[in-house]
Design a protein around this motif. Structure first.
Motif, short mmCIF file in Angstrom:
data_model
loop_
_atom_site.label_atom_id
_atom_site.label_comp_id
_atom_site.label_asym_id
_atom_site.label_seq_id
_atom_site.Cartn_x
_atom_site.Cartn_y
_atom_site.Cartn_z
N MET A 1 46.16 49.27 52.81
CA MET A 1 46.96 48.12 52.38
C MET A 1 46.36 46.82 52.88
N THR A 2 45.81 46.84 54.09
CA THR A 2 45.15 45.64 54.63
C THR A 2 43.93 45.28 53.79
N VAL A 3 43.14 46.28 53.45
CA VAL A 3 41.96 46.04 52.61
C VAL A 3 42.38 45.50 51.25
N ASP A 4 43.42 46.09 50.66
CA ASP A 4 43.90 45.62 49.36
C ASP A 4 44.40 44.18 49.44
N PHE A 5 45.05 43.83 50.54
CA PHE A 5 45.56 42.46 50.70
C PHE A 5 44.41 41.45 50.66
N PHE A 6 43.35 41.72 51.40
CA PHE A 6 42.22 40.80 51.40
C PHE A 6 41.49 40.81 50.06
N SER A 7 41.49 41.96 49.39
CA SER A 7 40.91 42.02 48.06
C SER A 7 41.68 41.13 47.09
N LEU A 8 43.01 41.21 47.13
CA LEU A 8 43.84 40.37 46.28
C LEU A 8 43.66 38.90 46.61
N LEU A 9 43.51 38.60 47.90
CA LEU A 9 43.31 37.21 48.31
C LEU A 9 42.02 36.66 47.73
N LEU A 10 40.94 37.43 47.81
CA LEU A 10 39.67 37.01 47.23
C LEU A 10 39.79 36.80 45.72
N GLN A 11 40.46 37.72 45.05
CA GLN A 11 40.61 37.62 43.61
C GLN A 11 41.45 36.41 43.22
N ALA A 12 42.49 36.13 44.01
CA ALA A 12 43.33 34.97 43.72
C ALA A 12 42.56 33.67 43.91
N VAL A 13 41.79 33.58 45.00
CA VAL A 13 40.98 32.38 45.24
C VAL A 13 39.94 32.22 44.14
N GLY A 14 39.29 33.33 43.78
CA GLY A 14 38.28 33.28 42.72
C GLY A 14 38.89 32.89 41.38
#
Length: 294
Positions: free
Chosen positions: A137-150
């Motif tokens: 879940m932590t990895v997914d959170f940072f993945s979503l954060l990157l995708q949102a910023v991108g």
């Protein structure tokens, strides 16, 4: 390959489609495909909500229903884009929702493995159920954060008709990170299922849960590979500008990944698997007594 989008800026979003004027999508989104997948994902979302309420399975039900609802929203945007094919907002909306919705589905799958491990046996898993949730879940959170910023960077570039590559590379980094996480999880899932195969094969409900989970994870890995290749190929690349790939390799795979958990819902099967385990010692004792002739 061009480094920026090559369609006129400030063009009316709902200008009638003209094949001589390129759209942000690279084509006019299909109305039939949009309507079909809107209906399908709305149905899946409703089914998961019903299961969550009926079976008191809040975490898994919420995760799966949010995943299906995100897919519904993405295909709603693509349906609207049939009428407004030059809308940057519809492009951004469908991109954001269809990119991030699978993270909710994977969250539900993490929860399923956590429920399976106590039945299969903690000794068959290298991690505890809590650790699976915490790590992935932590990895997914940072993945979503990157995708949102991108997505934000790419959206701003679209609006100004500038190069979207900084935002694109950020989105790709998030998707690849998520894909790598899913592949690691899939490997651990296969390891647990392999080590606990005897108990799984003997337990009908556990067998169906394992099958559904493996099908869903396989679909999500395949979809992640497609999305990564699509964006790395560029906004004017072959994959991005041919809708058939999005229909089959994104919507189709995500539909299957969500559907299997409606057909074989863990909130129904996991209690059955536990009940089977609780009855097993008594059944085994009766069988041994019969074999001994007592």
């Amino acid at each position: 390959m061009s480094s920026h989008l090559s369609y006129p800026a400030k063009i009316p979003a709902c200008l009638p489609y003209n094949p001589n004027i390129p759209t942000p999508f690279g084509y006019r989104p299909s109305l039939p495909a949009g309507v079909v997948f809107m209906v399908l994902f709305a149905g899946l979302s409703a089914a998961h909500i019903w299961h969550a309420w009926r079976r008191k399975s809040l975490w898994i039900g919420l995760a799966f229903s949010l995943g299906a609802f995100g897919e519904f929203g993405g295909w709603l945007a693509r349906t609207v884009a049939y009428r407004c094919p030059y809308s940057i907002q519809m492009l951004e909306m469908q991109l954001a929702l269809l990119t991030m919705a699978p993270a909710f589905t994977t969250a539900g799958i993490y929860g399923i493995l956590g429920l399976m491990i106590p039945i299969i046996g903690q000794d068959k898993s290298p991690l505890s159920p809590k650790l699976y949730l915490t790590i992935f879940m932590t990895v997914d959170f940072f993945s979503l954060l990157l995708q949102a910023v991108g997505g934000g960077l790419a959206g701003a570039a679209f609006s100004k008709n500038m190069s979207p590559w900084p935002g694109t590379y950020t989105i790709v980094a998030g998707i690849i990170w998520q894909l790598a996480s899913t592949c690691v999880f899939a490997t651990l899932l296969e390891y647990v299922i392999f080590r606990g195969r005897n108990r799984i094969l003997q337990n009908p409900a556990l067998r169906l849960t394992s099958l559904a989970t493996m099908i869903a994870v396989t679909c999500m890995v395949a979809r992640g590979v497609y999305r990564s290749m699509e964006l790395m190929n560029g906004w004017r690349g072959y994959l991005f500008t041919h809708e058939a790939y999005a229909i089959v390799l994104d919507a189709g795979l995500m539909f299957i990944a969500s559907l299997v958990f409606v057909i074989w819902h863990p909130a129904i099967l996991i209690p059955q698997a536990k009940e089977y385990v609780s009855r097993r010692p008594l059944a085994q004792e009766v069988l041994e007594l019969r074999q001994s002739g007592k």
